[in-house]
Scaffold this active site. Sequence first.
Site, PDB file in Angstrom:
ATOM      1  CG  ASN A  37      -1.657   1.248   1.476  1.00 37.75           C
ATOM      2  OD1 ASN A  37      -1.792   2.062   0.549  1.00 37.75           O
ATOM      3  ND2 ASN A  37      -2.174   1.440   2.682  1.00 37.75           N
TER       4      ASN A  37
ATOM      5  CE  LYS B  14       0.399   3.506   4.921  1.00 32.29           C
ATOM      6  NZ  LYS B  14       0.082   3.616   6.325  1.00 32.29           N
TER       7      LYS B  14
ATOM      8  CG  HIS C 276      -5.764   1.613   5.308  1.00 37.23           C
ATOM      9  ND1 HIS C 276      -5.347   2.534   6.236  1.00 37.23           N
ATOM     10  CD2 HIS C 276      -4.702   0.800   5.072  1.00 37.23           C
ATOM     11  CE1 HIS C 276      -4.072   2.288   6.543  1.00 37.23           C
ATOM     12  NE2 HIS C 276      -3.667   1.239   5.848  1.00 37.23           N
TER      13      HIS C 276
ATOM     14  CD  GLU D 274      -3.048   5.330   6.870  1.00 39.86           C
ATOM     15  OE1 GLU D 274      -3.068   5.416   5.632  1.00 39.86           O
ATOM     16  OE2 GLU D 274      -2.069   4.877   7.505  1.00 39.86           O
TER      17      GLU D 274
ATOM     18  CD  GLU E  89      -3.473  -2.841   7.375  1.00 37.41           C
ATOM     19  OE1 GLU E  89      -2.395  -3.077   6.848  1.00 37.41           O
ATOM     20  OE2 GLU E  89      -4.083  -1.773   7.209  1.00 37.41           O
TER      21      GLU E  89
ATOM     22  N   GLY F 175       2.426   2.078  10.725  1.00 43.15           N
ATOM     23  CA  GLY F 175       3.335   3.217  10.566  1.00 43.15           C
ATOM     24  C   GLY F 175       4.023   3.624  11.859  1.00 43.15           C
TER      25      GLY F 175
ATOM     26  CB  SER G 170       5.374  -1.908  11.782  1.00 43.26           C
ATOM     27  OG  SER G 170       4.895  -0.601  12.028  1.00 43.26           O
TER      28      SER G 170
HETATM   29  C1  PEP Z   1      -0.679  -0.018   5.924  1.00 41.22           C
HETATM   30  O1  PEP Z   1      -0.634   1.092   5.432  1.00 41.22           O
HETATM   31  O2  PEP Z   1      -1.631  -0.765   5.662  1.00 41.22           O
HETATM   32  C2  PEP Z   1       0.404  -0.441   6.818  1.00 41.22           C
HETATM   33  C3  PEP Z   1       0.320  -1.611   7.396  1.00 41.22           C
HETATM   34  O3  PEP Z   1       1.443   0.431   6.984  1.00 41.22           O
HETATM   35  P1  PEP Z   1       2.883   0.112   7.669  1.00 41.22           P
HETATM   36  O4  PEP Z   1       3.392  -1.153   7.045  1.00 41.22           O
HETATM   37  O5  PEP Z   1       3.734   1.302   7.312  1.00 41.22           O
HETATM   38  O6  PEP Z   1       2.651  -0.018   9.128  1.00 41.22           O
END
Ligand code: PEP
Length: 255
Positions: free
Chosen positions: A11, A13, A100, A102, A172, A178, A218
């Site tokens: 992803n 973003k 997601h 976000e 997630e 992040g 992460s």
């Molecule tokens: C994501 O954006 O779905 C995500 C898991 O980000 P990160 O790997 O940076 O934590």
Amino acid sequence: MTPRLKIIAGNWKMYTTPTEGDKLADELITALAGIDPGNKRIVVMPPFLHIRSIAERFNGVKHASVGAQNCHFENEGAYTGEISAAMIKDAGAEYVIVGHSERRQYFHEDNALLYKKVSAALAHGLTPIYCCGETLVQRENGSYFEVISKQINEGLFDLMPDMINNVIVAYEPVWAIGTGKTASPEQAQEIHAFIRNLFAGQYGHEIADHVLILYGGSVKPNNAAELFGMKDIDGGLVGGASLNAADFAAIVHAA
Ligand code: PEP
């Protein structure tokens, strides 16, 4: 039971201009060239603007596809600034992220709206990657099973069995996205098994055994193998590390 596929989805973003995105895609194609895809599938999820160009670049790359990060639930209409599943599909994508954290947090997307987006994606032949996960407060106050159960129930479980077969789930934990904090393989496995069990309760064991459940939060080259080695973890949704071709290829290699 036939072994489930492993999906590694990146992803991007709201990172990379179209020019930078093309360059990253080319770097990725080079970095992935030496990896035996086996039962792995790779999905690259850039911003909408880049989809057509990147889909063309990945055209000849076996086991790799392109996806979008969101879609609108209507086919078309007076929804200024929005992009429909039909448009995404026509641009060359196969997958779309729905829900997601976000989007849930900054755009107030709730489970009822996300159900409509999942349905629109399926209607246009896209595979939705439906995200769920708890916040740090919910992890700490112990309400996370309830939160995840509600997200899955309300966002997915009105789908007919022949439709749910085409849905991928991504667990997630919001506190791990992040932040550099990763759920331990055991913490992630516990939730993945819980989600699979929810599927078994709603649709039966056959469907539950086949649903792909990705972990996101992460994921990095140094923790991917351990996470992906857990019984109910079928790959990852990778944010930050997907913006670096070598790191993303190392994560794919770890799967
Ligand atoms: C994501 O954006 O779905 C995500 C898991 O980000 P990160 O790997 O940076 O934590």
